[in-house]
Motif scaffolding. Structure first.
Motif, PDB file in Angstrom:
ATOM      1  N   MET A  19       7.352   2.774   9.367  1.00  0.00           N
ATOM      2  CA  MET A  19       7.178   2.495   7.943  1.00  0.00           C
ATOM      3  C   MET A  19       6.572   3.739   7.299  1.00  0.00           C
ATOM      4  O   MET A  19       5.389   4.037   7.498  1.00  0.00           O
ATOM      5  N   SER A  20       7.382   4.456   6.555  1.00  0.00           N
ATOM      6  CA  SER A  20       6.917   5.677   5.895  1.00  0.00           C
ATOM      7  C   SER A  20       5.957   5.316   4.768  1.00  0.00           C
ATOM      8  O   SER A  20       5.950   4.175   4.283  1.00  0.00           O
TER       9      SER A  20
ATOM     10  N   ASN B  77       4.475   1.995   0.074  1.00  0.00           N
ATOM     11  CA  ASN B  77       4.206   1.955  -1.365  1.00  0.00           C
ATOM     12  C   ASN B  77       5.229   1.090  -2.097  1.00  0.00           C
ATOM     13  O   ASN B  77       4.871   0.338  -3.009  1.00  0.00           O
ATOM     14  N   SER B  78       6.484   1.173  -1.686  1.00  0.00           N
ATOM     15  CA  SER B  78       7.523   0.373  -2.358  1.00  0.00           C
ATOM     16  C   SER B  78       7.302  -1.114  -2.113  1.00  0.00           C
ATOM     17  O   SER B  78       7.505  -1.939  -3.004  1.00  0.00           O
ATOM     18  N   ILE B  79       6.865  -1.474  -0.904  1.00  0.00           N
ATOM     19  CA  ILE B  79       6.570  -2.881  -0.605  1.00  0.00           C
ATOM     20  C   ILE B  79       5.377  -3.348  -1.430  1.00  0.00           C
ATOM     21  O   ILE B  79       5.372  -4.452  -1.986  1.00  0.00           O
ATOM     22  N   SER B  80       4.355  -2.485  -1.555  1.00  0.00           N
ATOM     23  CA  SER B  80       3.181  -2.818  -2.366  1.00  0.00           C
ATOM     24  C   SER B  80       3.585  -3.085  -3.813  1.00  0.00           C
ATOM     25  O   SER B  80       3.146  -4.071  -4.425  1.00  0.00           O
TER      26      SER B  80
ATOM     27  N   PRO C 241      -1.096  -2.033   0.612  1.00  0.00           N
ATOM     28  CA  PRO C 241      -2.164  -2.088  -0.392  1.00  0.00           C
ATOM     29  C   PRO C 241      -1.944  -3.192  -1.424  1.00  0.00           C
ATOM     30  O   PRO C 241      -0.821  -3.404  -1.887  1.00  0.00           O
ATOM     31  N   TYR C 242      -3.004  -3.921  -1.744  1.00  0.00           N
ATOM     32  CA  TYR C 242      -3.080  -4.985  -2.752  1.00  0.00           C
ATOM     33  C   TYR C 242      -2.377  -6.280  -2.344  1.00  0.00           C
ATOM     34  O   TYR C 242      -2.440  -7.276  -3.066  1.00  0.00           O
TER      35      TYR C 242
END
Length: 314
Positions: free
Chosen positions: A267-268, A273-276, A53-54
């Motif tokens: 990819m959990s 979310n952490s990558i985002s 996301p983003y």
């Protein structure tokens, strides 16, 4: 949680072609391209299964900023940015090489050096370097531009020998590459960062060399934090960096480097979310601005409408 924009499949009036890259969906018109930065993420030339996301907004807005900031060095392809995830610009004939420039021994160059290679793309590297050491002078290490699969290292001599780019134009690409890297280095220093390495892509438009695609984004570039660089290098510790390298390192730790037979790790939602969040951190550090998370509840139709409006106005 927002699952991100994985792909688009639009059909616009006047559209002549669609091309799907690793990250971008490109819609062609008679004289224009509409480039949609999706939330796909690739590493080792492989598109990973989950969208981030983003991420597309981050890349598109950073690229837009740096293309504008370097337009006095070389003209670029941008005509308008009608949506946070979209750039519309001139349809150029791209050169079939990517101009990679490195100021430090990092990433792919460091891995090659560790394997014993002292010649990278025809450029000799001195003995005694450690990973992430500053190079005596920035070096240009081009790669072929693969439509599919892996880009391959290539030397200036091979580019000219194979006629991939004629010599006068290639020398122009090298000059632009060095000047863009110098500007990027200065802008990074203003943000407390070191521009370690990056890549540029160029095309021809009406007989002139034009800068295309994205520049100085975390997908195309690597940054170190300057305040801790010397200390960490002296201690032989890993550098604090802003780039996609953290994704590559996670994949390597999970036994994946894009080689045949290797399975892409799961990819959990937490990993996604952490990558985002890391991409948003990258945006804010590189630009100095707070990231504005635009409404993504109907991102697919938002992008479609904004492209349609912009194409109509061209």
């Amino acid at each position: 949680m927002n699952t991100g924009l994985k792909s688009t499949d639009y059909h616009f009036p006047g559209q002549t072609k669609k091309y799907t890259g690793k990250v971008r969906d490109v819609y062609e018109f008679e004289n224009l391209l509409a480039m949609v930065a999706s939330d796909r993420i690739s590493a080792f030339d492989v598109v990973l299964p989950e969208a981030i996301p983003y991420k597309g907004q981050v890349l598109n807005q950073i690229a837009s900023r740096f293309l504008e900031a370097t337009s006095d060095i070389v003209p670029n392809w941008v005509e308008s940015v009608p949506d946070p995830n979209v750039t519309i610009g001139k349809k150029c004939e791209p050169f079939k090489v990517e101009m990679v420039i490195r100021g430090y021994l990092a990433g792919h160059a460091a891995r090659e050096y560790k394997a014993g290679k002292r010649l990278l793309c025809g450029v000799a590297l001195p003995e005694g370097l450690k990973e992430n050491d500053k190079l005596p002078t920035p070096i240009i290490t081009p790669t072929t531009k693969a439509a599919e699969g892996h880009d391959e290292d290539i030397s200036r001599e091979e580019i000219l020998k194979q006629g991939i780019v004629e010599e006068s134009l290639y020398l122009q690409l090298e000059d632009y590459t060095r000047r863009l890297f110098q500007r990027g280095t200065e802008m990074a220093a203003d943000r407390g960062l070191i521009l370690v390495d990056t890549k540029y892509e160029f095309g021809l438009y009406e007989g002139k060399v034009i800068l295309i695609d994205e520049i100085h984004t975390p997908d195309s570039s690597r940054y170190f934090y300057s305040d801790t660089y010397a200390e960490l290098q002296q201690k032989g510790e890993a550098q604090r960096q802003l780039s996609k390298e953290f994704v590559r390192q996670w994949l390597i730790s999970e036994g994946f480097q894009g080689k045949d037979g290797q399975k892409i790790p799961d990819m959990s939602p937490e990993k996604v979310n952490s990558i985002s969040e890391r991409y948003i951190e990258l945006y804010e550090k590189i630009t100095g601005d707070r990231f504005d998370r635009v409404d993504t509840s109907d991102i697919y139709n938002r992008i479609k409408e904004n492209i349609e409006k912009s194409i109509t106005l061209q």
